[in-house]
Design a protein around this motif. Structure first.
Motif, PDB file in Angstrom:
ATOM      1  N   MET D  37       0.780  -1.286   0.088  1.00 10.95           N
ATOM      2  CA  MET D  37      -0.056  -0.017  -0.012  1.00 10.95           C
ATOM      3  C   MET D  37       0.829   1.296   0.100  1.00 10.95           C
ATOM      4  O   MET D  37       0.620   2.132  -0.552  1.00 10.95           O
ATOM      5  N   ARG D  38       1.901   1.239   0.976  1.00  9.20           N
ATOM      6  CA  ARG D  38       2.863   2.398   0.946  1.00  9.20           C
ATOM      7  C   ARG D  38       3.561   2.576  -0.407  1.00  9.20           C
ATOM      8  O   ARG D  38       3.589   3.881  -1.010  1.00  9.20           O
ATOM      9  N   ALA D  39       3.812   1.593  -1.165  1.00 11.78           N
ATOM     10  CA  ALA D  39       4.436   1.771  -2.272  1.00 11.78           C
ATOM     11  C   ALA D  39       3.841   2.362  -3.283  1.00 11.78           C
ATOM     12  O   ALA D  39       4.120   2.806  -4.634  1.00 11.78           O
ATOM     13  N   LEU D  40       2.373   2.015  -3.369  1.00 13.69           N
ATOM     14  CA  LEU D  40       1.586   2.512  -4.201  1.00 13.69           C
ATOM     15  C   LEU D  40       1.387   4.208  -3.820  1.00 13.69           C
ATOM     16  O   LEU D  40       0.627   4.894  -4.847  1.00 13.69           O
ATOM     17  N   GLU D  41       1.653   4.635  -2.868  1.00  8.64           N
ATOM     18  CA  GLU D  41       1.115   6.274  -2.528  1.00  8.64           C
ATOM     19  C   GLU D  41       1.473   7.189  -3.464  1.00  8.64           C
ATOM     20  O   GLU D  41       0.620   7.929  -3.786  1.00  8.64           O
ATOM     21  N   ASP D  42       2.721   7.116  -3.927  1.00  4.89           N
ATOM     22  CA  ASP D  42       3.109   8.251  -4.926  1.00  4.89           C
ATOM     23  C   ASP D  42       2.827   8.034  -6.477  1.00  4.89           C
ATOM     24  O   ASP D  42       3.253   8.796  -6.980  1.00  4.89           O
ATOM     25  N   VAL D  43       2.197   6.839  -6.720  1.00  8.53           N
ATOM     26  CA  VAL D  43       2.047   6.403  -8.045  1.00  8.53           C
ATOM     27  C   VAL D  43       0.744   6.039  -8.503  1.00  8.53           C
ATOM     28  O   VAL D  43       0.119   6.536  -9.468  1.00  8.53           O
ATOM     29  N   ALA D  44      -0.136   5.421  -7.565  1.00  6.60           N
ATOM     30  CA  ALA D  44      -1.409   4.789  -7.955  1.00  6.60           C
ATOM     31  C   ALA D  44      -2.265   4.631  -6.721  1.00  6.60           C
ATOM     32  O   ALA D  44      -2.370   3.623  -6.380  1.00  6.60           O
ATOM     33  N   PRO D  45      -2.624   5.638  -6.113  1.00  8.28           N
ATOM     34  CA  PRO D  45      -3.092   5.660  -4.553  1.00  8.28           C
ATOM     35  C   PRO D  45      -4.585   4.898  -5.057  1.00  8.28           C
ATOM     36  O   PRO D  45      -5.015   4.238  -3.849  1.00  8.28           O
ATOM     37  N   VAL D  46      -5.292   5.122  -5.988  1.00 10.95           N
ATOM     38  CA  VAL D  46      -6.574   4.574  -6.206  1.00 10.95           C
ATOM     39  C   VAL D  46      -6.345   3.153  -6.331  1.00 10.95           C
ATOM     40  O   VAL D  46      -7.430   2.374  -5.913  1.00 10.95           O
ATOM     41  N   LEU D  47      -5.484   2.684  -7.050  1.00 10.61           N
ATOM     42  CA  LEU D  47      -5.305   1.174  -7.062  1.00 10.61           C
ATOM     43  C   LEU D  47      -5.215   0.695  -5.764  1.00 10.61           C
ATOM     44  O   LEU D  47      -5.993  -0.548  -5.488  1.00 10.61           O
ATOM     45  N   GLY D  48      -4.388   1.333  -4.987  1.00  5.59           N
ATOM     46  CA  GLY D  48      -4.477   0.897  -3.498  1.00  5.59           C
ATOM     47  C   GLY D  48      -5.889   0.692  -2.926  1.00  5.59           C
ATOM     48  O   GLY D  48      -6.160  -0.075  -2.104  1.00  5.59           O
ATOM     49  N   GLU D  49      -6.692   1.828  -3.089  1.00  2.00           N
ATOM     50  CA  GLU D  49      -7.822   1.785  -2.453  1.00  2.00           C
ATOM     51  C   GLU D  49      -8.838   0.710  -3.045  1.00  2.00           C
ATOM     52  O   GLU D  49      -9.274   0.081  -2.274  1.00  2.00           O
ATOM     53  N   GLN D  50      -8.759   0.565  -4.473  1.00  3.91           N
ATOM     54  CA  GLN D  50      -9.451  -0.706  -4.776  1.00  3.91           C
ATOM     55  C   GLN D  50      -9.117  -1.934  -4.363  1.00  3.91           C
ATOM     56  O   GLN D  50     -10.050  -2.756  -4.100  1.00  3.91           O
ATOM     57  N   VAL D  51      -7.856  -2.129  -4.119  1.00  2.00           N
ATOM     58  CA  VAL D  51      -7.104  -3.419  -3.299  1.00  2.00           C
ATOM     59  C   VAL D  51      -7.898  -3.468  -1.984  1.00  2.00           C
ATOM     60  O   VAL D  51      -8.488  -4.557  -1.584  1.00  2.00           O
ATOM     61  N   LEU D  52      -7.791  -2.385  -1.222  1.00  2.00           N
ATOM     62  CA  LEU D  52      -8.363  -2.345   0.211  1.00  2.00           C
ATOM     63  C   LEU D  52      -9.930  -2.747   0.062  1.00  2.00           C
ATOM     64  O   LEU D  52     -10.569  -3.442   0.691  1.00  2.00           O
ATOM     65  N   ILE D  53     -10.786  -1.982  -0.933  1.00  4.45           N
ATOM     66  CA  ILE D  53     -12.158  -1.975  -1.168  1.00  4.45           C
ATOM     67  C   ILE D  53     -12.369  -3.644  -1.395  1.00  4.45           C
ATOM     68  O   ILE D  53     -13.467  -4.315  -0.781  1.00  4.45           O
ATOM     69  N   GLY D  54     -11.779  -4.292  -2.252  1.00  2.06           N
ATOM     70  CA  GLY D  54     -11.841  -5.451  -2.763  1.00  2.06           C
ATOM     71  C   GLY D  54     -11.642  -6.367  -1.403  1.00  2.06           C
ATOM     72  O   GLY D  54     -12.586  -7.623  -1.325  1.00  2.06           O
ATOM     73  N   PHE D  55     -10.630  -6.348  -0.719  1.00  5.45           N
ATOM     74  CA  PHE D  55     -10.343  -6.918   0.508  1.00  5.45           C
ATOM     75  C   PHE D  55     -11.491  -7.069   1.566  1.00  5.45           C
ATOM     76  O   PHE D  55     -11.987  -7.848   1.972  1.00  5.45           O
ATOM     77  N   GLY D  56     -12.170  -5.722   1.429  1.00  2.93           N
ATOM     78  CA  GLY D  56     -13.248  -5.283   2.552  1.00  2.93           C
ATOM     79  C   GLY D  56     -14.411  -6.171   2.120  1.00  2.93           C
ATOM     80  O   GLY D  56     -15.083  -6.812   2.876  1.00  2.93           O
ATOM     81  N   GLU D  57     -14.769  -6.234   0.732  1.00  3.99           N
ATOM     82  CA  GLU D  57     -15.789  -6.736   0.221  1.00  3.99           C
ATOM     83  C   GLU D  57     -15.951  -8.158   0.200  1.00  3.99           C
ATOM     84  O   GLU D  57     -16.807  -8.812   0.280  1.00  3.99           O
ATOM     85  N   ILE D  58     -14.681  -8.696  -0.019  1.00  4.58           N
ATOM     86  CA  ILE D  58     -14.706 -10.181  -0.358  1.00  4.58           C
ATOM     87  C   ILE D  58     -14.211 -10.942   0.816  1.00  4.58           C
ATOM     88  O   ILE D  58     -14.591 -11.913   1.245  1.00  4.58           O
ATOM     89  N   TYR D  59     -12.901 -10.452   1.398  1.00  2.00           N
ATOM     90  CA  TYR D  59     -12.443 -11.469   2.394  1.00  2.00           C
ATOM     91  C   TYR D  59     -13.242 -11.573   3.690  1.00  2.00           C
ATOM     92  O   TYR D  59     -13.455 -12.841   4.263  1.00  2.00           O
ATOM     93  N   ALA D  60     -13.880 -10.827   3.952  1.00  2.00           N
ATOM     94  CA  ALA D  60     -14.923 -10.756   5.168  1.00  2.00           C
ATOM     95  C   ALA D  60     -16.355 -11.531   4.968  1.00  2.00           C
ATOM     96  O   ALA D  60     -16.925 -11.725   5.924  1.00  2.00           O
ATOM     97  N   ARG D  61     -16.514 -11.924   3.799  1.00  2.00           N
ATOM     98  CA  ARG D  61     -17.830 -12.597   3.660  1.00  2.00           C
ATOM     99  C   ARG D  61     -17.639 -14.058   4.207  1.00  2.00           C
ATOM    100  O   ARG D  61     -16.479 -14.666   4.331  1.00  2.00           O
ATOM    101  N   PRO D  62     -18.516 -14.262   5.158  1.00  2.00           N
ATOM    102  CA  PRO D  62     -18.780 -15.736   5.831  1.00  2.00           C
ATOM    103  C   PRO D  62     -18.661 -17.075   5.151  1.00  2.00           C
ATOM    104  O   PRO D  62     -18.566 -17.913   5.540  1.00  2.00           O
ATOM    105  N   GLN D  63     -19.018 -16.905   3.816  1.00  2.00           N
ATOM    106  CA  GLN D  63     -19.177 -18.064   2.936  1.00  2.00           C
ATOM    107  C   GLN D  63     -17.847 -19.109   2.810  1.00  2.00           C
ATOM    108  O   GLN D  63     -18.079 -20.227   2.456  1.00  2.00           O
ATOM    109  N   LEU D  64     -16.807 -18.394   3.042  1.00  2.00           N
ATOM    110  CA  LEU D  64     -15.623 -19.181   2.948  1.00  2.00           C
ATOM    111  C   LEU D  64     -14.695 -18.755   4.094  1.00  2.00           C
ATOM    112  O   LEU D  64     -14.350 -17.389   4.187  1.00  2.00           O
TER     113      LEU D  64
END
Lengths: 147, 147, 147, 147, 147, 147
Positions: D37-64
């Protein structure tokens, strides 16, 4: 779940290893695996044997459960792309070793973040064909609900 | 080209994001995109939602035009291989956002140097199926002439 | 932007095609492309020639602008994976033909939906190395702002 | 294992979804994820955000379960190839969510039948670098024994 | 085996290179290659020309025999995945330049160790379709025997 | 070239198959193969054993010569991408079983038409590293000459 009495991976002839592998394949993949083996008979029977030996040597190892192995396999086949026939075999296998349709679908949803949506969609439609064949559609409300 | 009045990517419920994404998908992919969504309904509706949210969050960003996005997408889907169904959707999308058939074919010709002829051929035949469906064949003499 | 007076893709000797391709490569890839050609000299000079001929035959075709070609190329190289050296050459090329760093980063963000995050991240870090070398970091606030 | 009190995937602002994703990423990937995430800060912070949102939306689902998700992920990253940096992050993640080094190594052994030995070897050496860093080598005799 | 009197790769017009490439393609791929060329005519004739030029420039080089080139090609197409149509063309080509069905099947068996069983199986079934079409099944006992 | 007296692929213990495979690996890959085996010892010795068994079962089969096998293997590893360490091992192996550096370079030139230039370039530079290590550079004028 694997056949008792086998002595996998120690002293044994090639034929014994093939036979043991076939019993493992039957237990995991059922009819779908046997169809692949038969299709190889007149063109590449040795490839079929190597698949069977591979099954016998790897699948029966106790370090990872059959259910865990199918999770890894679903991930790989989705990522590889172009392996829809194998995905169908292994979605069947996944159901046979105790993964629910909802868990399978969830694994493919999960894969979209790593392989992108096209691969995840192709894998999901392969799974759908298997679910359809086994009369499992539509899936229950857990999968349908966003949370 | 995207629906006015939307406030993408700021405070909004999941359902609002899905609805906005659906309006973007409709604008870009048309009927082809909707068919994919419907096919997911009884097996993996949440995957469909994630595709829609992804569309809404990324496609509507002003940093790259819809036409530019389809050029990138055609390159990716050609390179990935095994994504012919998605290529058909996106060749349709490419036409919808203003790429000409000649430009699409040229992008796939260009791809042959980077992905090799097999992937370029598979992508070109996927494009051909779409052009045929839309009555665009044969392509004009610009594409046909070597220079 | 391509050298005047050339008569690409008609009657000409192999050497003329190579020379013309070199002028196109120089215009698009600059020093980065020349480094690759030099590295091939003592091992596979004919591969270098084929790259040059390919450049001359395809890049100079008017059916797609140099900027459009780099968008397709960035998509392909991101999707292929394991092409970080080529990505660095083509991020340089993309800047040379008029894509802004913000547009390049956006193309790679876009790619994440089709190739998954790992490939998008690897490509973004290749782009970052080029931006760093050319003194373009940190990128302006357009890229940084989520909307 | 995921932070209490979050209301993932319902009404919330983009910033709330990013923050929730960051808490999930921290729980799964720890320091390795934060470095990306830190390495993305000065070049592609939105990509970092999308990774984070993806993590939040998918990883926390209880189905797996988180452990199941890492098995799928190890399979995918091995199959994709060229994702060694991501493999290191996810071998760390796999250890964090309860997979033993022996199970991870077994998953990669299993992968060799589906992806071939080169991909399995590359993934195993990525795992070895993580195990080394965490002082886990040599692995116990279960992995070492052929049976 | 390639047409006498050609002066490949020196001074010649684009049309001469295309014509020479077509004669090489005919010699190697036969009817299967011509079908691909015809299918390109109304959509991407220049891609067809580039394939022909590539054939003419590379296949006729004496540094590697046609048989050796097909071995490399079978390996590549198997590894790429999703190239079954091209595999069928090149299994035909392989037979045309002197590889036996048993050698082709063995090359695909060999590939399983490097690409995994799914890719090897897909390639083997593509080969089977060609063998069937040419009345070569079942293969002789050499292939069938494990030793 | 393979050790006399072995009775591969018939009745034998796992240890005998491993030992036989090791003798085949030594004959084909030499020191490079042994380095890989040693690196696996403290992390995944069973993976090493499976590689050895695979070598013993497949490489020694008489249906395809060791030289033919390396041609297929070079094609596969080039097409897979991200397998540069394995390419170095197998360029060494290719030299050991009688392929000349010029034939290896030609195989990779040939690959560019099927896999694209990026993969062909990466493979060529891997080959260059091996040639350099073995004091084979610059290659002779046959490779350098366009005809």
């Amino acid at each position: 779940m694997f056949p008792e009495g086998a002595a996998p991976r120690t002293s044994q002839t090639r034929q014994e290893r093939i036979d043991y592998g076939r019993s493992v394949l039957d237990a995991v993949d059922g009819e779908a695996g046997q169809r692949v083996m038969r299709a190889l008979e007149d063109v590449a029977p040795v490839l079929g044997e190597q698949v069977l030996i591979g099954f016998g040597e790897i699948y029966a190892r106790p370090q990872l459960s059959p259910r865990d192995r199918q999770l890894v396999t679903l991930g790989m086949l989705t990522a590889l792309g172009g392996c829809e026939p194998q995905l169908e075999v292994h979605v069947n296998a996944a159901l046979n070793v105790g993964l629910t349709p909802e868990e399978i679908v969830e694994a493919l949803l999960h894969s979209s973040a790593y392989c992108g949506f096209p691969r995840a969609l192709n894998a999901t439609f392969a799974a759908k064909r298997v679910f359809e064949e086994r009369g499992l559609l539509p899936l229950g409300s857990e999968a349908a609900s966003a949370q």
